[in-house]
Design a protein around this motif. Structure first.
Motif, PDB file in Angstrom:
ATOM      1  N   LEU A   1       4.271   2.847   7.789  1.00  0.00           N
ATOM      2  CA  LEU A   1       4.400   4.158   8.416  1.00  0.00           C
ATOM      3  C   LEU A   1       5.817   4.654   8.162  1.00  0.00           C
ATOM      4  CD1 LEU A   1       3.054   6.339  10.173  1.00  0.00           C
ATOM      5  CD2 LEU A   1       3.875   5.084  12.181  1.00  0.00           C
ATOM      6  N   VAL A   2       5.902   5.821   7.502  1.00  0.00           N
ATOM      7  CA  VAL A   2       7.191   6.388   7.106  1.00  0.00           C
ATOM      8  C   VAL A   2       7.281   7.842   7.561  1.00  0.00           C
ATOM      9  CG1 VAL A   2       7.520   4.859   5.105  1.00  0.00           C
ATOM     10  CG2 VAL A   2       6.253   6.998   4.830  1.00  0.00           C
ATOM     11  N   SER A   3       8.478   8.377   7.557  1.00  0.00           N
ATOM     12  CA  SER A   3       8.689   9.771   7.960  1.00  0.00           C
ATOM     13  C   SER A   3       8.318  10.763   6.870  1.00  0.00           C
ATOM     14  CB  SER A   3      10.144   9.993   8.361  1.00  0.00           C
ATOM     15  OG  SER A   3      10.464   9.203   9.476  1.00  0.00           O
ATOM     16  N   HIS A   4       8.487  10.359   5.603  1.00  0.00           N
ATOM     17  CA  HIS A   4       8.229  11.265   4.484  1.00  0.00           C
ATOM     18  C   HIS A   4       7.281  10.601   3.498  1.00  0.00           C
ATOM     19  CE1 HIS A   4      11.365  13.863   5.998  1.00  0.00           C
ATOM     20  NE2 HIS A   4      12.164  12.808   6.070  1.00  0.00           N
ATOM     21  N   SER A   5       6.339  11.363   2.991  1.00  0.00           N
ATOM     22  CA  SER A   5       5.338  10.858   2.065  1.00  0.00           C
ATOM     23  C   SER A   5       5.994  10.167   0.871  1.00  0.00           C
ATOM     24  CB  SER A   5       4.448  12.007   1.584  1.00  0.00           C
ATOM     25  OG  SER A   5       3.387  11.505   0.839  1.00  0.00           O
ATOM     26  N   ALA A   6       5.432   9.017   0.493  1.00  0.00           N
ATOM     27  CA  ALA A   6       6.023   8.253  -0.598  1.00  0.00           C
ATOM     28  C   ALA A   6       4.978   7.648  -1.535  1.00  0.00           C
ATOM     29  CB  ALA A   6       6.918   7.154  -0.028  1.00  0.00           C
ATOM     30  N   GLY A   7       3.695   7.987  -1.384  1.00  0.00           N
ATOM     31  CA  GLY A   7       2.672   7.451  -2.280  1.00  0.00           C
ATOM     32  C   GLY A   7       2.421   5.979  -2.042  1.00  0.00           C
ATOM     33  N   SER A   8       2.324   5.230  -3.123  1.00  0.00           N
ATOM     34  CA  SER A   8       2.112   3.793  -3.006  1.00  0.00           C
ATOM     35  C   SER A   8       2.793   3.082  -4.165  1.00  0.00           C
ATOM     36  CB  SER A   8       0.616   3.478  -2.980  1.00  0.00           C
ATOM     37  OG  SER A   8      -0.009   3.952  -4.142  1.00  0.00           O
ATOM     38  N   LYS A   9       2.993   1.775  -3.989  1.00  0.00           N
ATOM     39  CA  LYS A   9       3.641   0.950  -5.008  1.00  0.00           C
ATOM     40  C   LYS A   9       2.977  -0.414  -5.006  1.00  0.00           C
ATOM     41  CE  LYS A   9       8.209   3.048  -4.561  1.00  0.00           C
ATOM     42  NZ  LYS A   9       9.587   2.854  -4.151  1.00  0.00           N
ATOM     43  N   SER A  10       3.142  -1.132  -6.096  1.00  0.00           N
ATOM     44  CA  SER A  10       2.632  -2.492  -6.213  1.00  0.00           C
ATOM     45  C   SER A  10       3.709  -3.384  -6.795  1.00  0.00           C
ATOM     46  CB  SER A  10       1.402  -2.536  -7.111  1.00  0.00           C
ATOM     47  OG  SER A  10       0.343  -1.828  -6.545  1.00  0.00           O
ATOM     48  N   ALA A  11       3.697  -4.629  -6.355  1.00  0.00           N
ATOM     49  CA  ALA A  11       4.581  -5.652  -6.915  1.00  0.00           C
ATOM     50  C   ALA A  11       3.832  -6.975  -6.830  1.00  0.00           C
ATOM     51  CB  ALA A  11       5.890  -5.733  -6.141  1.00  0.00           C
ATOM     52  N   GLY A  12       3.529  -7.554  -7.969  1.00  0.00           N
ATOM     53  CA  GLY A  12       2.749  -8.783  -7.958  1.00  0.00           C
ATOM     54  C   GLY A  12       1.390  -8.533  -7.329  1.00  0.00           C
ATOM     55  N   ARG A  13       1.068  -9.309  -6.306  1.00  0.00           N
ATOM     56  CA  ARG A  13      -0.212  -9.155  -5.612  1.00  0.00           C
ATOM     57  C   ARG A  13      -0.113  -8.229  -4.413  1.00  0.00           C
ATOM     58  NH1 ARG A  13      -0.661 -15.073  -4.812  1.00  0.00           N
ATOM     59  NH2 ARG A  13      -1.388 -14.444  -2.781  1.00  0.00           N
ATOM     60  N   VAL A  14       1.019  -7.608  -4.196  1.00  0.00           N
ATOM     61  CA  VAL A  14       1.238  -6.753  -3.031  1.00  0.00           C
ATOM     62  C   VAL A  14       0.956  -5.296  -3.378  1.00  0.00           C
ATOM     63  CG1 VAL A  14       2.909  -5.951  -1.320  1.00  0.00           C
ATOM     64  CG2 VAL A  14       2.983  -8.322  -2.120  1.00  0.00           C
ATOM     65  N   ASN A  15       0.074  -4.670  -2.585  1.00  0.00           N
ATOM     66  CA  ASN A  15      -0.201  -3.238  -2.693  1.00  0.00           C
ATOM     67  C   ASN A  15       0.350  -2.582  -1.437  1.00  0.00           C
ATOM     68  OD1 ASN A  15      -1.800  -3.543  -5.083  1.00  0.00           O
ATOM     69  ND2 ASN A  15      -3.408  -4.348  -3.771  1.00  0.00           N
ATOM     70  N   MET A  16       1.351  -1.747  -1.612  1.00  0.00           N
ATOM     71  CA  MET A  16       2.022  -1.099  -0.481  1.00  0.00           C
ATOM     72  C   MET A  16       1.680   0.379  -0.487  1.00  0.00           C
ATOM     73  SD  MET A  16       4.174  -1.528   2.094  1.00  0.00           S
ATOM     74  CE  MET A  16       5.009  -3.077   1.712  1.00  0.00           C
ATOM     75  N   SER A  17       1.099   0.847   0.626  1.00  0.00           N
ATOM     76  CA  SER A  17       0.798   2.274   0.799  1.00  0.00           C
ATOM     77  C   SER A  17       1.735   2.825   1.858  1.00  0.00           C
ATOM     78  CB  SER A  17      -0.647   2.459   1.256  1.00  0.00           C
ATOM     79  OG  SER A  17      -1.532   1.939   0.305  1.00  0.00           O
ATOM     80  N   TYR A  18       2.288   3.996   1.581  1.00  0.00           N
ATOM     81  CA  TYR A  18       3.200   4.645   2.510  1.00  0.00           C
ATOM     82  C   TYR A  18       2.486   5.844   3.124  1.00  0.00           C
ATOM     83  CZ  TYR A  18       6.475   1.814  -0.135  1.00  0.00           C
ATOM     84  OH  TYR A  18       7.118   0.764  -0.748  1.00  0.00           O
ATOM     85  N   TYR A  19       2.343   5.837   4.429  1.00  0.00           N
ATOM     86  CA  TYR A  19       1.655   6.906   5.148  1.00  0.00           C
ATOM     87  C   TYR A  19       2.598   7.553   6.149  1.00  0.00           C
ATOM     88  CZ  TYR A  19      -3.098   5.829   3.585  1.00  0.00           C
ATOM     89  OH  TYR A  19      -4.228   5.663   2.831  1.00  0.00           O
ATOM     90  N   THR A  20       2.521   8.873   6.211  1.00  0.00           N
ATOM     91  CA  THR A  20       3.226   9.591   7.273  1.00  0.00           C
ATOM     92  C   THR A  20       2.334   9.576   8.511  1.00  0.00           C
ATOM     93  OG1 THR A  20       2.249  11.721   6.706  1.00  0.00           O
ATOM     94  CG2 THR A  20       4.345  11.137   5.603  1.00  0.00           C
ATOM     95  N   ARG A  21       2.874  10.019   9.626  1.00  0.00           N
ATOM     96  CA  ARG A  21       2.086  10.105  10.862  1.00  0.00           C
ATOM     97  C   ARG A  21       0.842  10.966  10.635  1.00  0.00           C
ATOM     98  NH1 ARG A  21       7.459  10.467  11.863  1.00  0.00           N
ATOM     99  NH2 ARG A  21       8.348   9.062  13.406  1.00  0.00           N
ATOM    100  N   ALA A  22       1.036  12.135  10.026  1.00  0.00           N
ATOM    101  CA  ALA A  22      -0.087  13.056   9.793  1.00  0.00           C
ATOM    102  C   ALA A  22      -1.131  12.433   8.879  1.00  0.00           C
ATOM    103  CB  ALA A  22       0.425  14.365   9.194  1.00  0.00           C
ATOM    104  N   GLN A  23      -0.698  11.744   7.832  1.00  0.00           N
ATOM    105  CA  GLN A  23      -1.653  11.108   6.923  1.00  0.00           C
ATOM    106  C   GLN A  23      -2.451  10.022   7.636  1.00  0.00           C
ATOM    107  OE1 GLN A  23       1.295  10.025   3.982  1.00  0.00           O
ATOM    108  NE2 GLN A  23       0.431  11.469   2.493  1.00  0.00           N
ATOM    109  N   LEU A  24      -1.782   9.244   8.465  1.00  0.00           N
ATOM    110  CA  LEU A  24      -2.483   8.181   9.183  1.00  0.00           C
ATOM    111  C   LEU A  24      -3.440   8.769  10.215  1.00  0.00           C
ATOM    112  CD1 LEU A  24      -2.844   5.185   9.299  1.00  0.00           C
ATOM    113  CD2 LEU A  24      -0.892   5.034  10.842  1.00  0.00           C
ATOM    114  N   HIS A  25      -3.023   9.806  10.920  1.00  0.00           N
ATOM    115  CA  HIS A  25      -3.912  10.483  11.870  1.00  0.00           C
ATOM    116  C   HIS A  25      -5.152  11.026  11.162  1.00  0.00           C
ATOM    117  CE1 HIS A  25      -1.926  10.358  15.761  1.00  0.00           C
ATOM    118  NE2 HIS A  25      -0.774  10.653  15.187  1.00  0.00           N
ATOM    119  N   SER A  26      -4.992  11.476   9.918  1.00  0.00           N
ATOM    120  CA  SER A  26      -6.125  12.059   9.185  1.00  0.00           C
ATOM    121  C   SER A  26      -7.185  11.026   8.818  1.00  0.00           C
ATOM    122  CB  SER A  26      -5.645  12.791   7.929  1.00  0.00           C
ATOM    123  OG  SER A  26      -5.266  11.869   6.932  1.00  0.00           O
TER     124      SER A  26
END
Length: 168
Positions: A58-83
């Motif tokens: 959960l972040v303040s500003h939209s940042a998309g997503s990233k991957s490193a090795g087996r890790v998939n990281m999604s960045y969601y704002t409050r509004a995106q998560l509420h949606s």
């Protein structure tokens, strides 16, 4: 607002996540993040040794997503998560997600507020997106893997919708 990365490696270790994978997760979490959630097979406990690690930050500003090795990281704002309220994704986050860090209990509050999916809406979406499977033979050959993935997603969504509609 605190720092969600504090104690994150220890929490991941408690969940049996290897140190090298844990360090990849920590490296992908911004220092100013609000909260961190583990979801997917690792959160449910039905992972295999080859399973990836799905993490939502959960972040303040939209940042998309990233991957490193087996890790998939999604960045969601409050509004995106509420949606995600009313979606299967939101249902899975609320039901299976494991909060790893939550600086002001904001992530937990958002998860608690997520409503369950509406079976009628899910079926409407399945019907809508199933039209994407109506492609030419040339497109079938070119996009077979993606079409199969979409078909599996739609079938799984329809099964969930029916199960939700029928109740326990």
């Amino acid at each position: 607002m605190g720092n969600a990365t504090v104690g994150l490696a220890a929490r991941l270790s408690e969940l049996g996540i290897e140190a090298d994978v844990s360090s990849q997760v920590v490296a992908l979490v911004p220092a100013n993040s609000i909260g961190v959630l583990l979801y997917g097979s690792r959160a449910r406990g039905d992972h295999t040794p080859e399973s990836d690690i799905d993490v939502l930050t959960l972040v303040s500003h939209s940042a998309g997503s990233k991957s490193a090795g087996r890790v998939n990281m999604s960045y969601y704002t409050r509004a995106q998560l509420h949606s995600s309220s009313g979606t299967l994704f939101g249902m899975h986050l609320r039901r299976d997600g494991r909060v790893l860090a939550d600086t002001d209990a904001e992530l937990a509050a958002i998860l608690d507020a997520l409503g369950g999916p509406n079976p009628q809406v899910l079926i409407q979406r399945v019907h809508h997106f199933s039209t994407l499977l109506l492609v030419t033979e040339d497109e079938q050959r070119r996009y077979l893997t993606r079409l199969v993935r979409l078909g599996r997603y739609l079938l799984r969504s329809a099964i969930y919708a029916r199960a939700i509609a029928e109740g326990p």
